[in-house]
Scaffold this active site. Structure first.
Site, short mmCIF file in Angstrom:
data_model
loop_
_atom_site.label_atom_id
_atom_site.label_comp_id
_atom_site.label_asym_id
_atom_site.label_seq_id
_atom_site.Cartn_x
_atom_site.Cartn_y
_atom_site.Cartn_z
CE LYS A 181 -2.09 2.53 3.08
NZ LYS A 181 -1.85 3.93 2.53
CD GLU A 257 12.14 3.86 9.34
OE1 GLU A 257 12.15 4.96 10.04
OE2 GLU A 257 12.43 4.05 7.95
CB CYS A 291 12.08 8.82 9.72
SG CYS A 291 13.01 7.70 8.84
CD GLU A 388 9.39 12.66 12.87
OE1 GLU A 388 10.13 11.90 12.30
OE2 GLU A 388 8.62 11.80 13.42
#
Length: 489
Positions: A181, A257, A291, A388
């Site tokens: 996906k 992750e 990330c 973040e």
């Protein structure tokens, strides 16, 4: 300089065929450079996931062509896929620049890394083997590494084609079948990959591609009883949902992750200009949408003021604009929503007392552009130092001692990446040992390659991708024990 790119595939890819969604629904794919609709793509939901999983399950039957082919044949198929990507490299790079807003040169680099990933794991296909074990009790024992089964692969929008390769390549090398996906924001390159997978000779059902939204298609994959393994890259918030949904269904294996708030520690013995440039690229690459971006820049007090001035100057030189302009090094953020989230955090930094020395505003343009932003006088308790941001925002913090900076580096819920710049190797190794992080880079940053395992500590996820560790996440270990009969003369 907006470029028109032909869009060749907009349907779901199931059982080696392009098909409409069962519901006939579509989703808009937005050009982040202009805010305009590029095209409409079929929107998968639970009914389409069911069809994709059924195709993958059939392709994974014990007597299927995929399960019975030689391991070297699997490797040859993956190599053929890499060859086909080479032929379409320019088109893939154009799609990534259009769909994800990447500067064209960065997009081409991503495609080259994608090719390298498929080639690396093609070589692993016939080298996944177990061991013989000197077990007690008059037996011979051995292990086999076997494919897990049907893998649900859910990838993000920041590196669309590369993240597809990171997951598909080891899964296929190990002999699994896949339901992929892609993000609803960036589905176009994955669908082209489907065409090449068929052309490379993969049997029907081995790879299925279902663009859709997380709460519908993504949740259906995570909850599906006929999916044996999930691999997800994305936010920690969504990772928790996937972990929970997987546990509610068939307790499938999960690799996550997730997010990061990575420190880059800079001591006073460095070449200052070089250190400023490494730190700059650690934050601003891919519009800050990485990330493991080194957004917490810890600078020793002895060089702090000089570092801030040079970081400010470098950020102000950074050219923002159309990804197809060869002079542009920073394109737009992926969406209006993401740009709003970034700006809300930027404003929080200003309100909490950080000094915005560069940027801090939306950049001119029709799309979702943000100025390269640098904050100085940042403290560890500020939101910009703890959350973040996932955008082009650097936070520069001052430190004095090694013990202090290791403790401060570890004072986060994340643990994906970390870096240190120093000429003292003992100091560097002390930091590498003390910091809680899945990757540590010394005198460089984000030097990840296909050969090196990548993944996080704490809420940056669990499991590893790339290298030998990537294979381990896609195999089951089976122990076979044989009783040795003793015959007496």
């Amino acid at each position: 300089m907006h470029r028109r790119i032909p869009i060749l595939h907009t349907q779901l890819f199931i059982n080696n065929e392009f098909v409409d969604a069962v519901s006939k629904k579509t989703l808009d794919v937005i050009n982040p450079t202009t805010g305009e609709v590029i095209t409409e793509v079929s929107e998968a939901d639970a009914a389409d996931v069911d069809l994709a999983v059924a195709a993958a399950r059939a392709a994974f039957k014990r007597d299927s062509p995929w399960r019975t082919c030689d391991a070297s044949e699997r490797g040859a198929a993956i190599h053929r896929l890499a060859d086909l990507i080479v032929e379409e490299k320019e088109y893939f790079a154009d799609l990534e620049a259009l769909d994800a807003g990447k500067p064209r040169a960065e997009a081409e680099f991503d495609v080259e890394c994608t090719i390298a990933t498929f080639r690396y794991y093609a070589g692993w296909s016939d080298k996944i083997h177990g061991k013989t074990i000197p077990a007690d009790g008059g037996v011979i024992s051995m292990t086999r590494h076997e494919p897990i089964g049907v893998c649900g692969l859910i990838i993000p929008w920041n590196y669309p084609i590369l993240m597809a390769a990171w997951k598909l390549a080891p899964a296929l090398a190990a002999g699994n079948c896949c339901v992929l996906k892609p993000s609803e924001n960036t589905p176009l390159s994955a669908l082209v990959l489907g065409k090449l997978i068929k052309a490379a000779g993969f049997p029907p059902g081995v790879v299925n591609i279902v663009p859709g939204y997380g709460p519908t298609a993504g949740r259906a994959i995570a909850m599906h009883d006929d999916i044996d393994k999930i691999a997800f890259t994305g936010s920690t918030k969504v990772g928790r949902l996937i972990q929970s949904a997987s546990g509610e269904s068939n307790l499938k294996r999960v690799t996550l992750e997730l997010g990061g708030k990575s420190p880059l520690v800079i001591f006073g013995d460095v070449d200052l200009d070089e250190a400023v440039e490494i730190a700059h690229n650690a934050v601003f690459a891919n519009m800050g949408q990485c990330c493991c971006a080194g957004t917490r820049t810890y600078v020793h007090e002895g060089i702090y003021d000089a570092f801030v001035e040079k970081a400010k100057a470098l950020a102000e030189k950074r050219k923002v604009g159309d990804p197809f302009d060869p002079e542009v090094v920073q394109g737009p953020q992926i969406s209006a929503l993401q740009a709003e989230r970034i700006m809300e955090l930027v404003e929080s930094g200003k309100k909490e007392g950080a000094k915005c020395v560069a940027g801090g505003k939306r950049a001119p343009g029709e799309g979702f552009f943000i100025e390269p932003t640098v904050f100085a006088d940042v403290t560890d308790n500020m939101r910009i130092a703890r959350e973040e941001i996932f955008g082009p925002v650097q936070q520069i913090l001052k430190f004095s001692t090694m013990d202090e900076v290791i403790d401060r580096s570890n004072d986060t819920r994340y643990g994906l990446g970390a870096g240190i710049l120093t000429k003292d190797i003992d100091r560097a190794l002390e930091f590498a040992q003390g910091v809680q992080s899945g990757s540590v880079w010394i005198n460089c940053y984000d030097a990840s390659t296909v050969q090196t395992p990548f993944g996080g500590y704490k809420q940056s996820g669990h499991g590893r991708e790339l290298g030998y560790a990537g294979i381990n996440e896609y195999v089951e270990t089976k122990t076979i024990t044989i009783k040795v009969a003793k015959k007496h003369s």
